[in-house]
Each structure stands twice: as C-alpha cells, then as structure tokens.
Design an enzyme around this catalytic site. Structure first.
Site, PDB file in Angstrom:
ATOM      1  N   SER A  48       0.837  -1.203   0.000  1.00 28.44           N
ATOM      2  CA  SER A  48       0.000   0.000   0.000  1.00 28.44           C
ATOM      3  C   SER A  48       0.873   1.254   0.000  1.00 28.44           C
ATOM      4  CB  SER A  48      -0.931   0.001   1.224  1.00 28.44           C
ATOM      5  OG  SER A  48      -0.194  -0.222   2.408  1.00 28.44           O
ATOM      6  N   ASP A  86       5.828  -7.069   2.744  1.00 21.75           N
ATOM      7  CA  ASP A  86       4.758  -7.462   1.822  1.00 21.75           C
ATOM      8  C   ASP A  86       5.366  -7.744   0.451  1.00 21.75           C
ATOM      9  OD1 ASP A  86       2.127  -7.916   1.240  1.00 21.75           O
ATOM     10  OD2 ASP A  86       1.538  -5.808   1.160  1.00 21.75           O
ATOM     11  N   GLU A 185      -9.128  -9.784   4.295  1.00 19.30           N
ATOM     12  CA  GLU A 185      -9.492  -8.424   3.859  1.00 19.30           C
ATOM     13  C   GLU A 185     -10.879  -8.406   3.226  1.00 19.30           C
ATOM     14  OE1 GLU A 185      -6.447  -6.210   1.808  1.00 19.30           O
ATOM     15  OE2 GLU A 185      -7.848  -4.611   1.256  1.00 19.30           O
TER      16      GLU A 185
HETATM   17  O1  KIV Z   1      -0.477  -3.443   1.716  1.00 22.25           O
HETATM   18  C1  KIV Z   1      -1.122  -3.361   2.770  1.00 22.25           C
HETATM   19  O2  KIV Z   1      -1.145  -2.327   3.456  1.00 22.25           O
HETATM   20  C2  KIV Z   1      -1.879  -4.528   3.192  1.00 22.25           C
HETATM   21  C3  KIV Z   1      -2.777  -4.382   4.379  1.00 22.25           C
HETATM   22  C4  KIV Z   1      -4.019  -3.682   4.004  1.00 22.25           C
HETATM   23  C5  KIV Z   1      -3.061  -5.682   5.021  1.00 22.25           C
HETATM   24  O3  KIV Z   1      -1.775  -5.555   2.600  1.00 22.25           O
END
Ligand code: KIV
Length: 278
Positions: A48, A86, A185
C-alpha cells in the site's frame, strides 16, 4: 509492556490466550518508530506504500526495489514489533524459485522477520517453497488488491456460499502449509468469524469484523494523513492529521511572509567584538 522482540511464536501464543493482535503499516523510519513505541505487535511494510506514499494508483506498480528500500528504513527503527515485508506482485507470481529468492531478500537484506503473500491461483506452490526455505509466511485472503481485477474489482469477497466456502478452503490450506497467520481483507464478519474459529493460527482482519484474532489498518488511514472525501467504510480515522499538518504549514507561511518567523530564539548569534573585526 516488555521490550523483548516479538516472535512468530508470540503471535501464535496470543491467539491461544485469546489476546487480540494489533498490526499496522509503516514505510519509513519515523512512523515505524512511533508504531513500535506505541506497542503494536506487528508492523507491515505494505505494498500500500504505492497508494499512500508514492502517489501510484495501484499496488502492482511497486516492485522489489521500492519494497526493500522502505523495509530497510522500517527495520532500522523497530526494536520490538514483528516486522513483515509485503511481497510485491511481480516478486512471487512468476515462479517458486524466484519467489524464494525475493522472500530471502526481505529477510537477509532488509532484516524483516517474515513475508506476506496475497492469495492467487498458484499461491500454495509458492508459499510452500518459501516456508520450506525457513521463511515465516503470512497469508492474505479475501480482497487481494494485487489481483482485484480477477475478483470483479475492489469488492467484499465471500458474500455467497460458494465463494465463502472457497475462502474457508484457502485459509485451511495456508494453515496446513505452515503460515503463521492470515490477513482477512473485506470478508463478511460472520464468515471471518467462522474461519477464525476453524484455525489454530490467528486471523488479522481488515474489513472483516470484530471476531478476527487481530486487526490491521493502513496507518495513514487511521491518522487521516491523506486528502480523502471520507474514510473507507472499514477504516476508523482516529485523528485528522491532514488538516492539522496543513494548518501548521499555513501558519509557517503566514509567519514568514509577516516577518514573525524566525525570532531571536530561532537564530544564532555572534559576539559584538567578532562582528567589529569583519
Ligand atoms: O499493503 C497493505 O497495506 C496490506 C494491508 C491492508 C493488510 O496488505
């Protein structure tokens, strides 16, 4: 609050004790330090970062270069929280070998403790290889923004019996492979609760109701950092930092224009005798 570094095992134990888990995103040193010092257990360097920091429209627009860069800034700051990197779209949707190589970069280069992967059709193959390589993995099911086009857009997932059953299967398969937790989510609260009860590993919800084992938000949303008409339905905005920051910047501008800043207090001095010598 103990200062000891939080481990994957601590997160699993929290579910066993019925203690709620908190997770927030951070992408840079100052915010990561604040989130860590506030006692949040898991910090996610989310992709994100694309939307909330880099001004990009979609998360697949960030790659390993950006994610490693931001992860390094976060891990320099964090002393206690478990840090999860991530995996960006391009890094694990190619083949399992490349995925393991990229997951290792999060751990070895960026010093993260674990990685997160969004569900996609070859997710199990890839996750299995990453876990076999000794890297703790967090799953992510429901609305998976990287492949939202395949899910009919940014919509709540699992709203009918068939798609809800699929979510249950996905969660169980990820648990069986050895994931230490799963992000849920945008899933109806009753479905999220049902899956949570079936799992030994914790569910971390975002738009998935109160009965998940933990909750995650994008920190910039919680802080009201961005210029948004109104927060997303599943977000609770705890402060409107956007307007506070704008106000402070406007006061700075006004004071400079009026000659009110800097004052003597913000200035450096030189002794009169030194001045005379010039
Ligand atoms: O990228 C992100 O911030 C996420 C969260 C919303 C879990 O994957």
């Amino acid at each position: 609050m103990e200062n000891k570094k939080i481990t994957v095992n601590d997160i699993l134990e929290m579910k066993k004790r019925g203690e709620k888990i908190t997770m927030l995103t951070a992408y840079d040193f100052p915010l990561a330090s604040l989130v860590d010092r506030a006692g949040i257990e898991i910090i996610l360097i989310g992709d994100s970062v694309a939307n909330v920091v880099l001004g990009l429209k979609t998360t697949p627009e960030v790659g390993m270069t950006e994610m490693i860069h931001h992860s390094k800034a976060v891990t320099r700051a964090v002393k206690r929280a478990l840090v999860v990197g991530d995996m960006p779209f391009e890094s694990y949707q190619i083949n399992p070998k490349e995925s393991v190589k990229n997951a290792k970069r999060f751990i070895q280069e960026a010093k993260c403790d674990a990685v997160k992967l969004e569900w996609f059709d070859k997710c199990l193959e890839v996750t299995e290889e990453i876990i076999k390589a000794g890297i703790p993995a967090m799953g992510h099911i429901g609305l998976t923004p990287q492949t939202a086009d395949k899910l009919g857009g940014f919509k709540v997932q699992g709203k009918d019996a068939d798609t809800a059953k699929r979510l249950i299967e996905q969660a169980k398969a990820l648990e069986k492979l050895g994931c230490f937790s799963i992000v849920f989510e945008c899933i109806p609260d009753k479905i999220a609760e049902m899956i949570t009860k079936e799992l030994k590993i914790p569910s971390i919800g975002i738009g998935a109701g109160i009965n998940c084992d933990g909750q995650v938000l994008v920190t910039h949303d919680l802080l009201g950092f961005l210029e948004r008409a109104k927060p997303l339905k599943f977000v609770k905005q705890y402060i409107n930092l956007n307007s506070e920051i704008k106000k402070a910047i406007e006061v700075f501008k006004k004071e400079v224009k009026e000659g009110a800043f800097p004052t003597k207090d913000h200035s450096f001095t030189i002794k009169e005798e030194e001045l005379k010598k010039i």
